[in-house]
Design a protein around this motif. Structure first.
Motif, PDB file in Angstrom:
ATOM      1  N   ALA A  52      58.239  71.488 -18.925  1.00 30.47           N
ATOM      2  CA  ALA A  52      58.601  71.454 -17.502  1.00 30.47           C
ATOM      3  C   ALA A  52      59.072  70.058 -17.096  1.00 30.47           C
ATOM      4  O   ALA A  52      60.047  69.913 -16.347  1.00 30.47           O
ATOM      5  CB  ALA A  52      57.400  71.883 -16.659  1.00 30.47           C
ATOM      6  N   GLU A  53      58.384  69.040 -17.611  1.00 30.25           N
ATOM      7  CA  GLU A  53      58.785  67.664 -17.297  1.00 30.25           C
ATOM      8  C   GLU A  53      60.188  67.374 -17.808  1.00 30.25           C
ATOM      9  O   GLU A  53      61.006  66.749 -17.103  1.00 30.25           O
ATOM     10  CB  GLU A  53      57.781  66.698 -17.930  1.00 30.25           C
ATOM     11  CG  GLU A  53      58.076  65.226 -17.645  1.00 30.25           C
ATOM     12  CD  GLU A  53      57.102  64.306 -18.352  1.00 30.25           C
ATOM     13  OE1 GLU A  53      57.242  63.081 -18.189  1.00 30.25           O
ATOM     14  OE2 GLU A  53      56.225  64.799 -19.098  1.00 30.25           O
ATOM     15  N   GLU A  63      58.596  72.434 -11.924  1.00 23.16           N
ATOM     16  CA  GLU A  63      57.160  72.681 -11.923  1.00 23.16           C
ATOM     17  C   GLU A  63      56.815  73.646 -13.063  1.00 23.16           C
ATOM     18  O   GLU A  63      57.629  74.507 -13.411  1.00 23.16           O
ATOM     19  CB  GLU A  63      56.724  73.273 -10.577  1.00 23.16           C
ATOM     20  CG  GLU A  63      56.861  72.324  -9.413  1.00 23.16           C
ATOM     21  CD  GLU A  63      55.967  71.107  -9.566  1.00 23.16           C
ATOM     22  OE1 GLU A  63      54.775  71.285  -9.921  1.00 23.16           O
ATOM     23  OE2 GLU A  63      56.464  69.990  -9.349  1.00 23.16           O
ATOM     24  N   THR A 112      55.708  76.514 -13.616  1.00 22.81           N
ATOM     25  CA  THR A 112      55.411  77.845 -13.084  1.00 22.81           C
ATOM     26  C   THR A 112      56.421  78.856 -13.616  1.00 22.81           C
ATOM     27  O   THR A 112      57.525  78.503 -14.053  1.00 22.81           O
ATOM     28  CB  THR A 112      55.471  77.858 -11.554  1.00 22.81           C
ATOM     29  OG1 THR A 112      56.827  77.572 -11.144  1.00 22.81           O
ATOM     30  CG2 THR A 112      54.528  76.823 -10.952  1.00 22.81           C
ATOM     31  N   SER A 119      59.709  78.737 -11.640  1.00 21.48           N
ATOM     32  CA  SER A 119      60.587  77.605 -11.950  1.00 21.48           C
ATOM     33  C   SER A 119      61.295  77.815 -13.282  1.00 21.48           C
ATOM     34  O   SER A 119      62.506  77.569 -13.405  1.00 21.48           O
ATOM     35  CB  SER A 119      59.774  76.309 -11.972  1.00 21.48           C
ATOM     36  OG  SER A 119      59.250  76.019 -10.695  1.00 21.48           O
TER      37      SER A 119
END
Length: 490
Positions: free
Chosen positions: A239-240, A245, A247, A250
């Motif tokens: 995600a980063e 995020e 989720t 996302s």
């Protein structure tokens, strides 16, 4: 000449396959048959849903879409068979049968491909099931979700969606394979690497209980998975990288054109920076995408499945020889990796060196890693299920000046009896032994039909192992001193 075709009926509708007639028999192939709904749109990151029915006769003469994945990084992109076919209807399977009619009652083989849970497909020519069909069985290969879609740990949706796809395929096969000449009560699931590890998880968890009677695990067993805490680290880092995020919502908004390269970069990061603080348990096997579970217990004698289990003698050379690392590993890395696997380098490395007196640190690392990844998990599974059969593949490839050896995935063209498939040439060289392919292919067919591949079962007294070389031979407890190092460790 007009190609010959034939039609079979499934619960969703009729399918038209191609009929090939040769001197050694007739084989019908049905390709790209959906076993579940496309896993996109509102179905993204959910358990597989049932396939939609269709009207008329569906064409099944060409492979369907494959699960989205990034290509292998060089040099593995030219060594490991793989293909990519775009499209959302990727949860499909392929069937080869010598008797495309109800009532034939033939045994069934179901192939789960490898690829570190991030690559591969069941639609590569390397896995063409025609030779198995000519041997009197119905052979099925399939695609399942990979990478983040199949195995990323996400809150609010089921884990192990790729495994759930495999179970959905097995249920479809149980409901429909009789129409293609198969016996739903005589199913053998077989797989290599991540495919075999998938079978190990299915055995240990009972997710597919009653859906197969026998299993063949090639270079994978029950020891590879991530606990949720480690899987959460992988999710957070991906995600980063994507700037989102961690989720479901996302990740669902990220285009595949961005997601797939990020997944590949993540795998490279794990290899380049194997720090447990960053990746948890993934630092040991360098696979950020794999089954997620709090733990696994070996299935034991009541699993109700006949097992044929094995590994290749020099598995890990695939990951070292083509890249040049085999001759570049320093002694410090050899010792550190051996310790990370749970062995005392001062005790273990002299034992491994006894039978390899001229080995470089890279060659010793390959031997230790081969045992940790593949051989010891295979032995533990065989020990846990009495009556299992064990093999070791030991034919050495001449490629890379002979350094590739009996590496990971090298047994595949022999098992499928496809030595002349061009996709295998970079790994096999020009003169692979056909007699060995005949022996392995025949053993797999025998096991599928009878539960006996042609040699005695494995037990903790004799530890009988069929060693596949140009002249296959039985051995009792190969490299016993190295095996003993892992007692209580792996």
């Amino acid at each position: 000449m007009t190609p010959r075709t034939t039609v079979c009926t499934t619960e969703q509708g009729a399918v038209r396959g191609r009929l090939s007639v040769a001197a050694d028999g007739c084989v019908a192939s049905f390709l790209g048959v959906p076993y579940a709904a496309p896993p996109f749109g509102p179905r993204r990151f959910l358990a597989p849903g049932p396939p939609e029915p269709w009207r008329g006769v569906r064409d099944a003469t060409a492979y369907g879409p494959t699960a989205p994945h990034a290509p292998y990084a060089p040099p593995f992109d030219t060594l490991i068979p793989e293909n990519e076919i775009p499209g959302e209807d990727c949860l499909n399977l392929n069937i080869w049968t010598p008797a495309p009619e109800p009532g034939a009652g033939l045994p069934v083989m179901v192939w789960l491909h490898g690829g570190a849970f991030s690559n591969g497909s069941g639609s590569a020519s390397a896995y063409d099931g025609s030779a198995f069909a000519r041997g009197g069985v119905v052979c099925v290969t399939l695609n399942y979700r990979l990478g983040s879609d199949g195995f990323l740990h996400l809150p609010g949706v089921p884990d192990n969606r790729g495994l759930l796809d495999q179970v959905a395929a097995l249920r479809w096969i149980r409901a429909n394979i009789a129409s293609f000449g198969g016996d739903p009560d005589r199913v053998t699931v077989f797989g290599e690497s991540a495919g075999a590890m998938s079978i190990g998880v299915l055995l240990a968890t009972g997710l597919a209980r009653g859906l197969f009677r026998r299993a063949i695990l090639q270079s994978g067993a029950c020891h590879h998975y991530l606990r949720p805490s480690s899987a959460a680290l992988i999710t957070a880092r991906l995600a980063e990288k994507l700037g989102i995020e961690p989720t479901v919502e996302s990740f669902a908004e990220v285009p595949l054109a961005d997601l797939l390269p990020a997944q590949a970069e993540l795998r490279a990061e794990v290899s380049a920076r194997p720090d447990p603080a960053l990746w948890g348990e993934a630092v040991l096997n360098l696979m950020p995408f794999e089954p997620v579970t709090a733990g696994l217990s070996l299935p034991g004698p009541d699993c109700g499945v006949d097992l044929l289990i094995g590994s290749n003698r020099e598995e890990y050379r695939l990951f070292l020889a083509p890249t040049g690392l085999l001759d570049a590993i320093p002694d410090s890395r050899l010792r550190a990796t051996t310790a990370a696997y749970g062995l005392n380098p001062d005790e273990a490395l002299p034992v491994y060196g006894t039978t390899r007196p001229a080995a470089t640190p890279g060659e010793l690392l390959s031997a230790v890693a081969t045992d940790w990844f593949y051989r010891i998990p295979a032995l533990r599974l065989a020990e846990s299920v009495p009556g299992s059969h064990l093999y070791e593949f030991a034919w050495r490839s001449p490629q890379f000046a002979g350094h590739l050896g009996a590496c990971h995935a090298l047994e595949l063209p022999f098992v499928f009896n496809r030595l002349h498939d061009p996709s295998y040439a970079p790994m096999l060289g020009t003169r692979p032994p056909q007699a060995l392919a005949d022996a392995m292919h025949t053993a797999w067919l025998s096991f599928v039909k009878t539960g006996n591949p042609g040699w005695p079962t494995y037990g903790t007294i004799t530890r009988t192992t069929m060693v596949f070389t140009e002249a296959p031979t039985l051995e009792s407890d190969p490299r016993s001193q190295e095996r003993l190092l892992w007692e209580g460790v792996r």
